[in-house]
Design a protein around this motif. Structure first.
Motif, PDB file in Angstrom:
ATOM      1  N   GLY A 265       1.036 -29.838  27.919  1.00  0.00           N
ATOM      2  CA  GLY A 265      -0.213 -29.809  28.536  1.00  0.00           C
ATOM      3  C   GLY A 265      -1.122 -28.639  28.747  1.00  0.00           C
ATOM      4  N   TRP A 266      -0.550 -27.447  28.105  1.00  0.00           N
ATOM      5  CA  TRP A 266      -1.309 -26.382  28.098  1.00  0.00           C
ATOM      6  C   TRP A 266      -2.283 -26.123  26.903  1.00  0.00           C
ATOM      7  CZ3 TRP A 266       0.288 -22.851  24.656  1.00  0.00           C
ATOM      8  CH2 TRP A 266       1.699 -22.821  24.037  1.00  0.00           C
ATOM      9  N   SER A 267      -3.123 -25.323  27.013  1.00  0.00           N
ATOM     10  CA  SER A 267      -4.000 -24.884  25.896  1.00  0.00           C
ATOM     11  C   SER A 267      -4.318 -23.496  25.827  1.00  0.00           C
ATOM     12  CB  SER A 267      -5.283 -26.109  25.995  1.00  0.00           C
ATOM     13  OG  SER A 267      -4.948 -27.246  25.566  1.00  0.00           O
ATOM     14  N   VAL A 268      -4.709 -22.989  24.762  1.00  0.00           N
ATOM     15  CA  VAL A 268      -5.408 -21.436  24.780  1.00  0.00           C
ATOM     16  C   VAL A 268      -6.653 -21.613  23.957  1.00  0.00           C
ATOM     17  CG1 VAL A 268      -4.755 -19.081  24.058  1.00  0.00           C
ATOM     18  CG2 VAL A 268      -3.004 -20.503  24.932  1.00  0.00           C
ATOM     19  N   PRO A 269      -7.772 -21.542  24.285  1.00  0.00           N
ATOM     20  CA  PRO A 269      -8.824 -21.574  23.585  1.00  0.00           C
ATOM     21  C   PRO A 269      -9.387 -20.239  22.919  1.00  0.00           C
ATOM     22  CG  PRO A 269      -9.474 -21.297  26.162  1.00  0.00           C
ATOM     23  CD  PRO A 269      -8.004 -21.216  25.871  1.00  0.00           C
ATOM     24  N   ASN A 270     -10.287 -20.219  22.189  1.00  0.00           N
ATOM     25  CA  ASN A 270     -10.823 -19.028  21.464  1.00  0.00           C
ATOM     26  C   ASN A 270      -9.939 -18.152  20.781  1.00  0.00           C
ATOM     27  OD1 ASN A 270     -13.505 -19.891  22.106  1.00  0.00           O
ATOM     28  ND2 ASN A 270     -13.175 -19.199  24.270  1.00  0.00           N
ATOM     29  N   LEU A 271      -8.895 -18.658  19.991  1.00  0.00           N
ATOM     30  CA  LEU A 271      -8.007 -17.753  19.268  1.00  0.00           C
ATOM     31  C   LEU A 271      -8.765 -17.603  18.034  1.00  0.00           C
ATOM     32  CD1 LEU A 271      -5.066 -19.651  20.354  1.00  0.00           C
ATOM     33  CD2 LEU A 271      -5.328 -17.408  20.887  1.00  0.00           C
ATOM     34  N   VAL A 272      -8.598 -16.512  17.198  1.00  0.00           N
ATOM     35  CA  VAL A 272      -8.989 -16.112  16.099  1.00  0.00           C
ATOM     36  C   VAL A 272      -7.597 -15.881  15.086  1.00  0.00           C
ATOM     37  CG1 VAL A 272     -10.037 -14.470  14.638  1.00  0.00           C
ATOM     38  CG2 VAL A 272     -10.870 -15.143  16.837  1.00  0.00           C
TER      39      VAL A 272
END
Lengths: 224, 227
Positions: free
Chosen positions: A103-110
């Motif tokens: 259920g968790w997400s981490v946005p904007n990763l490069v």
């Protein structure tokens, strides 16, 4: 006043109110929070950089001098790369969101790394190679992709995250990134990539997870 | 009015009520510990064995949510229903319980005071949504990603909320001098009549029909079972 107490369903209203709150957050929580998971403070308590660290075995150590990445199995030219060899390969940078099945997400990763496709081209898969099996140096974790899935251009062997080498608990020196799939396909601490006649059930798939890990259940399903 | 008043004890929780409580409590503690180990990164790195933790957590969660229902169905269902009904309907004294201005020095509680009623209703709703959100996380591949994500966030939010409520519950059950005697009721079934008269005066004054009936049944069972 207490002889004929007037009863009101306050407890029932409490139950129904809480239930409405629960149902509302299940249906619309995504829209309210933007789907980025918990606010910073909680995220720091339970994870790191927005990630939660999941392991199934003790975290492996990494020695740049002795570490090797093997590509073998049904290939014309097996390959063994040192850490320096890996960093010397032509690399790409791509931005993405990391999604976990819990259920968790981490946005904007490069992510920076080597497209898996490029390495697969180097080793010349044999015609009967239909799948790619990835092994983790923790000795326990594995997962696989069909060859078609593995050849998707954005499937990456990532060694940098947001401009820094991966943290040890997030896969140092290299992890897989499969943007279209849930994170359990993105094997950490990859040290062997084997070309195989068919896909296998990986660590979690043996334990009940779906071998098809596509985020989008309706579309974007690559041919098997 | 009360039979055998000289014993000085009064039945507070019958066997079914105790079984429901302790199955729920045992499942909860195990689910909480295994869940925190799954949730907190540092613990996860220390323990590893995520699969084993996950199996324990799902088993404990199902116990916490469903075993009390099963026990209630197999046991004295009516006494459980009566307690849930009591927690739903609040009288004027219950409404005064949470009032800020209270010139009478506290409300006179019945079988449950308003705090206990609120706790039961909160726990029921929280358990229901732990079960629903947990099932969605467990069977994630059957559902949309947005729903899985919302279920994960709800499951976490419920965890932090119920932790606070549970610590309050433990304080009343184990520490607070006025209320901690009630723990004996949940362990043995019986509480001192004098304690009940002071803390739950309207329960003792007007025992509802079901609890009086329970008392007889329980006493009869004791006589049969004992020597």
């Amino acid at each position: 006043m207490t002889e004929t107490p007037l009863l009101r369903p306050i407890g029932r209203r409490l139950f129904l109110g809480l239930s409405a709150l629960g149902a509302g957050s299940l249906l619309f929580g995504h829209a309210v929070t933007g789907g980025d998971g918990e606010p910073g403070l909680l995220a720091d308590l339970i994870g790191q950089n927005g990630f939660r660290i999941y392991t199934v075995a003790p975290i492996p150590t990494f020695d740049p001098a002795t570490w090797r990445l093997a590509l073998d199995g049904l290939v014309g030219r097996p390959l063994s790369l040192s850490y320096a060899d890996l960093l010397a390969q032509p690399s790409v940078e791509q931005r993405g969101t990391f999604h976990c099945v819990t259920g968790w997400s981490v946005p904007n990763l490069v992510w920076q790394g080597v497209p898996l496709r490029a390495l697969l081209d180097t080793v010349s898969p044999k015609p009967d190679a239909k799948a790619v099996v990835l092994y983790s140096s923790d000795g326990a974790y594995t997962d696989s992709l069909t060859l078609d899935q593995a050849l998707t251009p954005d499937v990456l062997l990532a060694y940098n995250m947001n401009g820094q080498p991966l943290p040890l608990n997030q896969g140092l020196p290299v992890r897989l990134i499969v943007p279209e799939m849930y994170g359990y396909k993105s094997v950490k601490w990859v040290n062997r990539i084997e070309l195989a006649p068919s896909a296998i059930d990986g660590y979690w798939e043996v334990r009940g997870y779906d071998r098809d890990a596509y985020l989008d259940k309706s579309g974007s399903r690559a041919p098997a | 009015m009360e039979p055998d008043g000289d014993l000085g004890l009064v039945l507070r929780f019958n066997r079914t009520q105790r079984a429901v409580h302790w199955l729920h409590a045992g499942g909860f503690v195990l689910a909480l510990l295994s869940g925190l180990a799954l949730l907190v990164g540092a613990a996860e790195e220390l323990i590893g064995h995520r699969f084993v933790l996950r199996v324990i957590h799902i088993g404990a969660g199902l116990t916490f949510a469903l075993a009390p229902l099963l026990a209630a169905r197999l046991g004295d269902w009516h006494s459980i229903r009566a307690d849930f009904r009591a927690a739903q309907w609040w009288d004027a004294e219950d409404r005064r319980f949470f009032a800020i201005t209270d010139d009478s020095g506290g409300s006179r509680a019945g079988r449950f005071n308003a705090g206990q009623k609120a706790n039961l209703m909160f726990t029921a709703a929280a358990t229901l949504f732990f079960l629903i959100s947990g099932a969605i996380m467990w069977q994630y591949f059957r559902f949309d990603r947005a729903l899985v994500q919302n279920a994960g966030m709800l499951h976490d939010t419920l965890t932090f909320t119920i932790l606070v409520v549970w610590l309050g519950h433990l304080w009343y059950a184990l520490v607070n001098p006025r209320t901690r005697h009630s723990m004996r009721g949940m362990l043995s079934g019986y509480v001192d009549r004098s304690w009940a008269a002071s803390v739950h005066p309207r329960w003792l004054g007007q025992p509802n029909a079901s609890s009086a009936a329970e008392m007889k049944i329980d006493r009869a069972a004791k006589q049969e079972g004992g020597l």
